[in-house]
Design an enzyme around this catalytic site. Structure first.
Site, PDB file in Angstrom:
ATOM      1  N   ILE A  12       1.118  -1.140  -0.125  1.00 36.51           N
ATOM      2  CA  ILE A  12      -0.044   0.010  -0.092  1.00 36.51           C
ATOM      3  C   ILE A  12       1.027   1.287   0.021  1.00 36.51           C
ATOM      4  O   ILE A  12       0.455   2.233  -0.850  1.00 36.51           O
ATOM      5  CB  ILE A  12      -1.004   0.095   1.174  1.00 36.51           C
ATOM      6  CG1 ILE A  12      -1.873  -1.505   1.167  1.00 36.51           C
ATOM      7  CG2 ILE A  12      -2.066   1.300   1.123  1.00 36.51           C
ATOM      8  CD1 ILE A  12      -2.732  -1.559   2.366  1.00 36.51           C
ATOM      9  N   TYR A 142      -2.526  -9.281  15.579  1.00 34.61           N
ATOM     10  CA  TYR A 142      -2.083  -8.128  14.499  1.00 34.61           C
ATOM     11  C   TYR A 142      -3.157  -7.055  14.855  1.00 34.61           C
ATOM     12  O   TYR A 142      -2.734  -6.062  14.996  1.00 34.61           O
ATOM     13  CB  TYR A 142      -2.255  -8.959  12.999  1.00 34.61           C
ATOM     14  CG  TYR A 142      -2.495  -7.575  12.039  1.00 34.61           C
ATOM     15  CD1 TYR A 142      -1.486  -6.740  11.880  1.00 34.61           C
ATOM     16  CD2 TYR A 142      -3.775  -7.573  11.102  1.00 34.61           C
ATOM     17  CE1 TYR A 142      -1.523  -5.803  10.850  1.00 34.61           C
ATOM     18  CE2 TYR A 142      -3.785  -6.533  10.496  1.00 34.61           C
ATOM     19  CZ  TYR A 142      -2.889  -5.705  10.159  1.00 34.61           C
ATOM     20  OH  TYR A 142      -2.803  -4.553   9.273  1.00 34.61           O
ATOM     21  N   LYS A 146      -2.515  -3.245  16.364  1.00 31.48           N
ATOM     22  CA  LYS A 146      -2.916  -1.975  15.495  1.00 31.48           C
ATOM     23  C   LYS A 146      -3.766  -0.961  16.545  1.00 31.48           C
ATOM     24  O   LYS A 146      -3.798   0.126  16.251  1.00 31.48           O
ATOM     25  CB  LYS A 146      -3.736  -2.374  14.136  1.00 31.48           C
ATOM     26  CG  LYS A 146      -2.528  -2.708  13.069  1.00 31.48           C
ATOM     27  CD  LYS A 146      -1.982  -1.821  12.624  1.00 31.48           C
ATOM     28  CE  LYS A 146      -1.121  -2.173  11.597  1.00 31.48           C
ATOM     29  NZ  LYS A 146      -0.296  -0.981  10.849  1.00 31.48           N
ATOM     30  N   HIS A 190      -3.218 -13.901   0.755  1.00 34.62           N
ATOM     31  CA  HIS A 190      -4.287 -13.072   0.546  1.00 34.62           C
ATOM     32  C   HIS A 190      -4.932 -13.920  -0.801  1.00 34.62           C
ATOM     33  O   HIS A 190      -4.510 -14.224  -1.698  1.00 34.62           O
ATOM     34  CB  HIS A 190      -3.825 -11.557   0.288  1.00 34.62           C
ATOM     35  CG  HIS A 190      -3.314 -10.844   1.295  1.00 34.62           C
ATOM     36  ND1 HIS A 190      -2.277 -10.828   1.566  1.00 34.62           N
ATOM     37  CD2 HIS A 190      -4.007 -10.561   2.569  1.00 34.62           C
ATOM     38  CE1 HIS A 190      -1.911 -10.368   2.990  1.00 34.62           C
ATOM     39  NE2 HIS A 190      -2.995  -9.786   3.352  1.00 34.62           N
ATOM     40  N   ARG A 222     -16.306 -10.485   2.257  1.00 37.65           N
ATOM     41  CA  ARG A 222     -15.213  -9.365   2.597  1.00 37.65           C
ATOM     42  C   ARG A 222     -15.491  -8.201   1.596  1.00 37.65           C
ATOM     43  O   ARG A 222     -16.244  -8.256   0.628  1.00 37.65           O
ATOM     44  CB  ARG A 222     -13.758  -9.788   2.165  1.00 37.65           C
ATOM     45  CG  ARG A 222     -13.619 -10.831   3.172  1.00 37.65           C
ATOM     46  CD  ARG A 222     -13.028 -10.313   4.493  1.00 37.65           C
ATOM     47  NE  ARG A 222     -12.756 -11.329   5.330  1.00 37.65           N
ATOM     48  CZ  ARG A 222     -13.369 -12.118   6.199  1.00 37.65           C
ATOM     49  NH1 ARG A 222     -14.772 -12.076   6.064  1.00 37.65           N
ATOM     50  NH2 ARG A 222     -12.950 -13.024   6.908  1.00 37.65           N
ATOM     51  N   ARG A 283     -10.330 -21.170   8.509  1.00 36.02           N
ATOM     52  CA  ARG A 283      -9.106 -20.761   8.895  1.00 36.02           C
ATOM     53  C   ARG A 283      -9.572 -20.033  10.041  1.00 36.02           C
ATOM     54  O   ARG A 283     -10.442 -19.421  10.184  1.00 36.02           O
ATOM     55  CB  ARG A 283      -8.427 -19.629   7.714  1.00 36.02           C
ATOM     56  CG  ARG A 283      -7.290 -19.044   8.177  1.00 36.02           C
ATOM     57  CD  ARG A 283      -6.740 -18.217   7.209  1.00 36.02           C
ATOM     58  NE  ARG A 283      -7.360 -16.985   6.939  1.00 36.02           N
ATOM     59  CZ  ARG A 283      -6.883 -16.183   6.011  1.00 36.02           C
ATOM     60  NH1 ARG A 283      -5.927 -16.321   5.291  1.00 36.02           N
ATOM     61  NH2 ARG A 283      -7.718 -14.982   5.763  1.00 36.02           N
TER      62      ARG A 283
END
Ligand code: UFG
Length: 331
Positions: A12, A142, A146, A190, A222, A283
């Site tokens: 990104i 994660y 954040k 991904h 998503r 998952r």
């Protein structure tokens, strides 16, 4: 404006650098090249190789580049699975790195920062679409780091002259329009890159992680958002801060959800290839549905994501993957 981009060699980050330079802004990049690629660095950006946790290095860059207007901070580890296996790596890079950065910003009187947060701060959502004011209860390390970063900025900004914008991305995807830079993680985890690796013959099949979720076809939903639309939002957020905007948090998504099966079907259409998909186990830690409300970013930042059809997003990613079947390796 002159912007320091931390992590400007990453996915990104590099796309944001390209959009900044397209808009004639000056760009300085810091990246330790742990997950970023030298080949992703725009030729018109000034690059310093080094690590955020190295305060002497940061101070040196800040002294040399003494007219920086603001910082855009992407330099973090961002894989959910890895964060569960090696949580301390995430605390070290994401939190210690940000702490050292904040110290250096305060010492060098740099007062504006835009940084990457994530939909993973919400955990299992209570409502769809998700609003910024919804409960934040991460289900992985994660997301937890954040969220802790967001809180670090909040408290530090109360004590020091510093303003921030936190951008909570949903599923970043797609690639730069000419296919020169794109998504490249090693290992890749991904969905869209994996599907396209099947299409370009570098991977045999895509495993669909569970088809027994409570969704229309049983697979997870998503909100896929083009990386260049994300890049635009960072520039708007920096402009907002430089105009005196207050500390703020924004979701960035398209507000439309697609199932894993729908993404695979769209990729088949775009690529014209048969893509072998096999149903496998769920998952761990995957919420069934994650879709953003980005109303606030549209209203406050005047963000207008324009690359928002899934077909267009996959087309741009396909251009990158077919031009660079091995990502940045062996280019
Ligand atoms: N999926 C598969 N097979 C794969 C890979 C993914 O079925 O081989 C599915 C996942 O189960 C999920 C969807 O495809 O339902 C998207 O998965 P990704 O790994 O592409 O993305 P995530 O939604 O897991 O992760 C994204 C960001 C993270 C962020 C997270 C927030 O990449 O950085 O959203 O939950 F933390």
């Amino acid at each position: 404006m002159k912007v320091l981009v931390l992590g400007g060699a990453g996915y990104i980050g590099s796309h944001t650098v390209y959009e900044l330079i397209n808009k004639n802004h000056k760009v300085v990049i810091i990246d330790n090249l742990e997950t970023g690629y030298k080949q992703a660095i725009h030729k018109d950006a000034k690059f310093y190789e080094g690590d955020l946790r190295d305060k002497t290095f940061l101070n040196e860059v800040f002294k040399k580049e003494n007219d920086i207007d603001g910082i855009i901070h992407f330099a973090a580890n961002s894989l959910v699975g890895e964060s569960m296996e090696n949580p301390l790596k995430y605390y070290d890079n994401n939190l210690i790195g940000t702490k050292v950065l904040l110290e250096a910003m305060i010492e060098n009187n740099i007062t504006k920062i835009v940084f990457s947060s994530t939909a993973a701060t919400y955990g299992e959502p209570e409502n769809i679409p998700i609003l910024e004011s919804d409960k934040t209860e991460p289900t992985n390390t994660y997301g937890e780091t954040k969220l802790a970063m967001e809180k670090m900025f909040k408290w530090v900004s109360k004590a020091h002259n510093l303003n921030y914008v936190s951008l909570r991305y949903f599923n970043a995807c797609g690639a730069y329009k000419d296919g020169t830079i794109g998504e490249a993680h090693n290992p890749e985890t991904h969905l869209i890159p994996i599907i396209l690796q099947v299409a370009n013959g570098t991977r045999e099949q895509i495993n669909i992680f569970g088809d027994d979720y409570n969704t229309k076809d049983g697979t997870c939903i998503r909100d896929y958002i083009h990386v260049s639309d994300l890049a635009d939002a960072h520039i708007l957020a920096m402009e907002y801060l430089l105009k005196g905007g207050e500390n703020n948090t924004f979701n960035l998504g398209n507000g439309v959800g697609f199932t894993v099966k729908e993404v695979i079907e769209t990729a088949k259409k775009v690529t014209g290839k048969d893509i072998k998909a096999v149903i496998s186990e769920r998952r761990v830690g995957d919420p069934a549905v994650l879709v953003a409300s980005s109303q606030k970013a549209k209203e406050v930042l005047k963000w207008n994501p324009t690359r928002n059809s899934l077909e267009e997003i996959i087309k741009s990613a396909w251009k990158w993957h077919s031009l660079n079947p091995n990502g940045f390796d062996n280019n």
